[in-house]
Scaffold this active site. Structure first.
Site, PDB file in Angstrom:
ATOM      1  N   LYS A  11      47.993  54.142  38.763  1.00 32.14           N
ATOM      2  CA  LYS A  11      46.889  54.548  39.660  1.00 32.14           C
ATOM      3  C   LYS A  11      47.278  55.966  40.191  1.00 32.14           C
ATOM      4  O   LYS A  11      48.277  56.264  40.053  1.00 32.14           O
ATOM      5  CB  LYS A  11      46.636  53.482  40.614  1.00 32.14           C
ATOM      6  CG  LYS A  11      46.289  52.200  40.347  1.00 32.14           C
ATOM      7  CD  LYS A  11      46.051  51.245  41.622  1.00 32.14           C
ATOM      8  CE  LYS A  11      45.583  49.957  41.348  1.00 32.14           C
ATOM      9  NZ  LYS A  11      45.466  48.864  42.218  1.00 32.14           N
ATOM     10  N   TYR A  51      35.847  47.806  39.106  1.00 28.33           N
ATOM     11  CA  TYR A  51      36.290  46.884  40.123  1.00 28.33           C
ATOM     12  C   TYR A  51      35.020  46.083  40.676  1.00 28.33           C
ATOM     13  O   TYR A  51      34.958  45.706  42.030  1.00 28.33           O
ATOM     14  CB  TYR A  51      36.883  47.519  41.282  1.00 28.33           C
ATOM     15  CG  TYR A  51      38.455  47.711  41.148  1.00 28.33           C
ATOM     16  CD1 TYR A  51      39.297  46.550  40.785  1.00 28.33           C
ATOM     17  CD2 TYR A  51      39.286  48.986  41.141  1.00 28.33           C
ATOM     18  CE1 TYR A  51      40.822  46.663  40.740  1.00 28.33           C
ATOM     19  CE2 TYR A  51      40.395  49.159  40.715  1.00 28.33           C
ATOM     20  CZ  TYR A  51      41.289  48.065  40.484  1.00 28.33           C
ATOM     21  OH  TYR A  51      42.811  48.248  40.412  1.00 28.33           O
ATOM     22  N   PHE A  59      37.049  46.401  51.639  1.00 28.10           N
ATOM     23  CA  PHE A  59      37.835  47.714  51.148  1.00 28.10           C
ATOM     24  C   PHE A  59      37.170  48.255  49.793  1.00 28.10           C
ATOM     25  O   PHE A  59      37.953  49.233  49.471  1.00 28.10           O
ATOM     26  CB  PHE A  59      39.368  47.325  50.841  1.00 28.10           C
ATOM     27  CG  PHE A  59      39.360  46.023  49.843  1.00 28.10           C
ATOM     28  CD1 PHE A  59      39.203  46.332  48.548  1.00 28.10           C
ATOM     29  CD2 PHE A  59      39.460  44.670  50.173  1.00 28.10           C
ATOM     30  CE1 PHE A  59      39.454  45.196  47.606  1.00 28.10           C
ATOM     31  CE2 PHE A  59      39.746  43.876  49.429  1.00 28.10           C
ATOM     32  CZ  PHE A  59      39.849  43.927  47.878  1.00 28.10           C
ATOM     33  N   ARG A  87      52.019  41.111  35.441  1.00 25.14           N
ATOM     34  CA  ARG A  87      51.687  40.719  36.758  1.00 25.14           C
ATOM     35  C   ARG A  87      52.900  40.407  37.661  1.00 25.14           C
ATOM     36  O   ARG A  87      53.124  40.708  38.810  1.00 25.14           O
ATOM     37  CB  ARG A  87      50.679  39.575  36.953  1.00 25.14           C
ATOM     38  CG  ARG A  87      49.356  39.486  36.319  1.00 25.14           C
ATOM     39  CD  ARG A  87      48.298  40.356  37.086  1.00 25.14           C
ATOM     40  NE  ARG A  87      48.030  39.586  38.314  1.00 25.14           N
ATOM     41  CZ  ARG A  87      47.102  40.455  39.160  1.00 25.14           C
ATOM     42  NH1 ARG A  87      46.454  41.330  39.220  1.00 25.14           N
ATOM     43  NH2 ARG A  87      46.880  39.536  40.407  1.00 25.14           N
ATOM     44  N   THR A  93      50.001  42.259  45.518  1.00 25.64           N
ATOM     45  CA  THR A  93      49.096  42.938  45.692  1.00 25.64           C
ATOM     46  C   THR A  93      49.656  43.902  46.908  1.00 25.64           C
ATOM     47  O   THR A  93      49.725  45.241  46.985  1.00 25.64           O
ATOM     48  CB  THR A  93      47.742  42.464  46.168  1.00 25.64           C
ATOM     49  OG1 THR A  93      47.331  41.537  45.174  1.00 25.64           O
ATOM     50  CG2 THR A  93      46.744  43.421  46.284  1.00 25.64           C
ATOM     51  N   ARG A 104      55.631  47.182  42.415  1.00 30.16           N
ATOM     52  CA  ARG A 104      55.078  47.537  43.915  1.00 30.16           C
ATOM     53  C   ARG A 104      55.724  47.520  45.185  1.00 30.16           C
ATOM     54  O   ARG A 104      55.919  48.393  45.945  1.00 30.16           O
ATOM     55  CB  ARG A 104      53.792  46.707  44.075  1.00 30.16           C
ATOM     56  CG  ARG A 104      52.667  46.896  43.094  1.00 30.16           C
ATOM     57  CD  ARG A 104      51.556  45.725  43.074  1.00 30.16           C
ATOM     58  NE  ARG A 104      50.237  46.220  42.440  1.00 30.16           N
ATOM     59  CZ  ARG A 104      49.301  45.427  42.297  1.00 30.16           C
ATOM     60  NH1 ARG A 104      49.559  43.788  42.636  1.00 30.16           N
ATOM     61  NH2 ARG A 104      48.204  45.699  42.065  1.00 30.16           N
ATOM     62  N   ASN A 114      48.800  50.616  45.731  1.00 32.94           N
ATOM     63  CA  ASN A 114      50.008  49.905  45.336  1.00 32.94           C
ATOM     64  C   ASN A 114      50.329  50.298  43.807  1.00 32.94           C
ATOM     65  O   ASN A 114      50.695  49.204  43.292  1.00 32.94           O
ATOM     66  CB  ASN A 114      49.700  48.501  45.290  1.00 32.94           C
ATOM     67  CG  ASN A 114      48.444  48.010  44.636  1.00 32.94           C
ATOM     68  OD1 ASN A 114      47.733  48.944  43.945  1.00 32.94           O
ATOM     69  ND2 ASN A 114      47.724  46.954  45.034  1.00 32.94           N
ATOM     70  N   HIS A 117      47.658  48.720  38.445  1.00 34.58           N
ATOM     71  CA  HIS A 117      46.785  47.570  38.056  1.00 34.58           C
ATOM     72  C   HIS A 117      47.252  46.684  36.960  1.00 34.58           C
ATOM     73  O   HIS A 117      47.602  47.187  36.006  1.00 34.58           O
ATOM     74  CB  HIS A 117      45.192  48.195  37.880  1.00 34.58           C
ATOM     75  CG  HIS A 117      44.470  47.016  37.070  1.00 34.58           C
ATOM     76  ND1 HIS A 117      43.689  46.112  37.787  1.00 34.58           N
ATOM     77  CD2 HIS A 117      44.271  46.902  35.844  1.00 34.58           C
ATOM     78  CE1 HIS A 117      42.977  45.312  37.185  1.00 34.58           C
ATOM     79  NE2 HIS A 117      43.262  45.778  36.000  1.00 34.58           N
ATOM     80  N   GLU A 128      38.990  44.194  30.056  1.00 30.88           N
ATOM     81  CA  GLU A 128      39.487  45.363  30.448  1.00 30.88           C
ATOM     82  C   GLU A 128      39.973  46.439  29.417  1.00 30.88           C
ATOM     83  O   GLU A 128      39.703  47.666  29.410  1.00 30.88           O
ATOM     84  CB  GLU A 128      40.425  45.140  31.421  1.00 30.88           C
ATOM     85  CG  GLU A 128      39.809  44.314  32.871  1.00 30.88           C
ATOM     86  CD  GLU A 128      40.976  44.342  33.908  1.00 30.88           C
ATOM     87  OE1 GLU A 128      40.535  44.030  35.139  1.00 30.88           O
ATOM     88  OE2 GLU A 128      42.045  44.443  33.666  1.00 30.88           O
TER      89      GLU A 128
HETATM   90  P1  ATP Z   1      44.580  44.988  40.826  1.00 28.65           P
HETATM   91  O1  ATP Z   1      43.314  44.347  40.296  1.00 28.65           O
HETATM   92  O2  ATP Z   1      44.295  46.454  41.137  1.00 28.65           O
HETATM   93  O3  ATP Z   1      45.510  44.807  39.551  1.00 28.65           O
HETATM   94  P2  ATP Z   1      45.370  42.711  42.202  1.00 28.65           P
HETATM   95  O4  ATP Z   1      44.706  41.863  41.379  1.00 28.65           O
HETATM   96  O5  ATP Z   1      46.793  42.534  42.695  1.00 28.65           O
HETATM   97  O6  ATP Z   1      45.432  44.505  41.909  1.00 28.65           O
HETATM   98  P3  ATP Z   1      42.931  42.450  43.886  1.00 28.65           P
HETATM   99  O7  ATP Z   1      42.649  41.399  44.885  1.00 28.65           O
HETATM  100  O8  ATP Z   1      42.296  42.618  42.566  1.00 28.65           O
HETATM  101  O9  ATP Z   1      44.648  42.604  43.758  1.00 28.65           O
HETATM  102  O10 ATP Z   1      42.401  43.949  44.306  1.00 28.65           O
HETATM  103  C1  ATP Z   1      42.310  45.041  43.662  1.00 28.65           C
HETATM  104  C2  ATP Z   1      42.684  46.193  44.396  1.00 28.65           C
HETATM  105  O11 ATP Z   1      42.097  46.413  45.589  1.00 28.65           O
HETATM  106  C3  ATP Z   1      44.303  46.075  44.754  1.00 28.65           C
HETATM  107  O12 ATP Z   1      45.211  46.412  43.791  1.00 28.65           O
HETATM  108  C4  ATP Z   1      44.428  47.276  45.831  1.00 28.65           C
HETATM  109  O13 ATP Z   1      44.535  48.541  45.163  1.00 28.65           O
HETATM  110  C5  ATP Z   1      42.857  46.954  46.465  1.00 28.65           C
HETATM  111  N1  ATP Z   1      43.144  45.817  47.649  1.00 28.65           N
HETATM  112  C6  ATP Z   1      43.329  44.793  47.650  1.00 28.65           C
HETATM  113  N2  ATP Z   1      42.991  44.134  48.693  1.00 28.65           N
HETATM  114  C7  ATP Z   1      43.128  44.987  49.735  1.00 28.65           C
HETATM  115  C8  ATP Z   1      42.846  45.157  51.134  1.00 28.65           C
HETATM  116  N3  ATP Z   1      43.041  43.851  51.902  1.00 28.65           N
HETATM  117  N4  ATP Z   1      42.914  46.177  51.739  1.00 28.65           N
HETATM  118  C9  ATP Z   1      42.788  47.171  51.073  1.00 28.65           C
HETATM  119  N5  ATP Z   1      42.793  47.684  49.727  1.00 28.65           N
HETATM  120  C10 ATP Z   1      42.896  46.265  48.843  1.00 28.65           C
HETATM  121 MG    MG Z   2      42.909  42.312  40.189  1.00 34.73          MG
END
Ligand code: ATP
Ligand code: MG
Length: 144
Positions: A11, A51, A59, A87, A93, A104, A114, A117, A128
């Site tokens: 990112k 997304y 968010f 992962r 996350t 992370r 973080n 992705h 994706e």
């Molecule tokens: P990613 O999809 O980026 O690999 P992830 O699968 O661990 O991350 P998701 O729940 O899919 O987490 O969330 C997508 C992204 O949205 C997160 O990586 C983070 O950048 C952001 N995000 C998730 N939860 C929050 C939150 N509570 N507040 C702010 N940003 C968030």
């Molecule tokens: Mg995700």
């Protein structure tokens, strides 16, 4: 165990903090191989589409701001159990809750910023990868 492919994104914070090599080194040491990679800037519509599953989350707008704030490195990682392994290497996350030694935990600044992705299932990985790459972009290890 079969060979899988998964989508990884470094990112904008990872790029601006000059962590591309550190992150890819982490993957390589764990046995994952980069088989496609491209640096690019995501436009808002593209980030929103990528997304889309989170579009009703509070968010979402901030996440799109973050993902469009600078270039990202999109890459395809290949290896045994690549989806799960990626992962695991990324960590939870929220960096504060991520296991020690994960990407992370090491470099993530907040639950939003973080750093990386990773696709969350084999089916999502296929979608994706297709979102960013065509067949011609993915270079199998058997390619000359
Ligand atoms: P990613 O999809 O980026 O690999 P992830 O699968 O661990 O991350 P998701 O729940 O899919 O987490 O969330 C997508 C992204 O949205 C997160 O990586 C983070 O950048 C952001 N995000 C998730 N939860 C929050 C939150 N509570 N507040 C702010 N940003 C968030
Ligand atoms: Mg995700």
């Amino acid at each position: 165990m079969t060979l899988e492919r998964t989508l990884s994104i470094i990112k904008p914070d990872g790029i601006s903090r000059n962590l591309i090599g550190a992150v890819i080194g982490h993957f390589e040491r764990a046995g994952l191989r980069v088989v496609a990679a491209r640096m690019r800037r995501l436009g808002r519509p593209e980030a929103e589409r990528f997304y889309a599953v989170h579009h009703s989350r509070p968010f979402f707008a901030s996440l799109v701001d973050y993902m469009t704030s600078g270039p990202v490195l999109v890459q395809v990682l290949e290896g045994e159990d690549a989806v799960r392994k990626n992962r695991e290497l990324m960590g939870a996350t929220d960096p504060a809750r991520a296991a020690p030694g994960t990407i992370r935990r090491e470099w993530g600044e907040s639950i939003e910023r973080n750093l990386v992705h990773g696709s969350d299932s084999l089916e999502t990985a296929r979608e994706e990868i297709h979102f960013f790459f065509g067949a011609i972009d993915v270079c199998d290890r058997t390619d000359p």
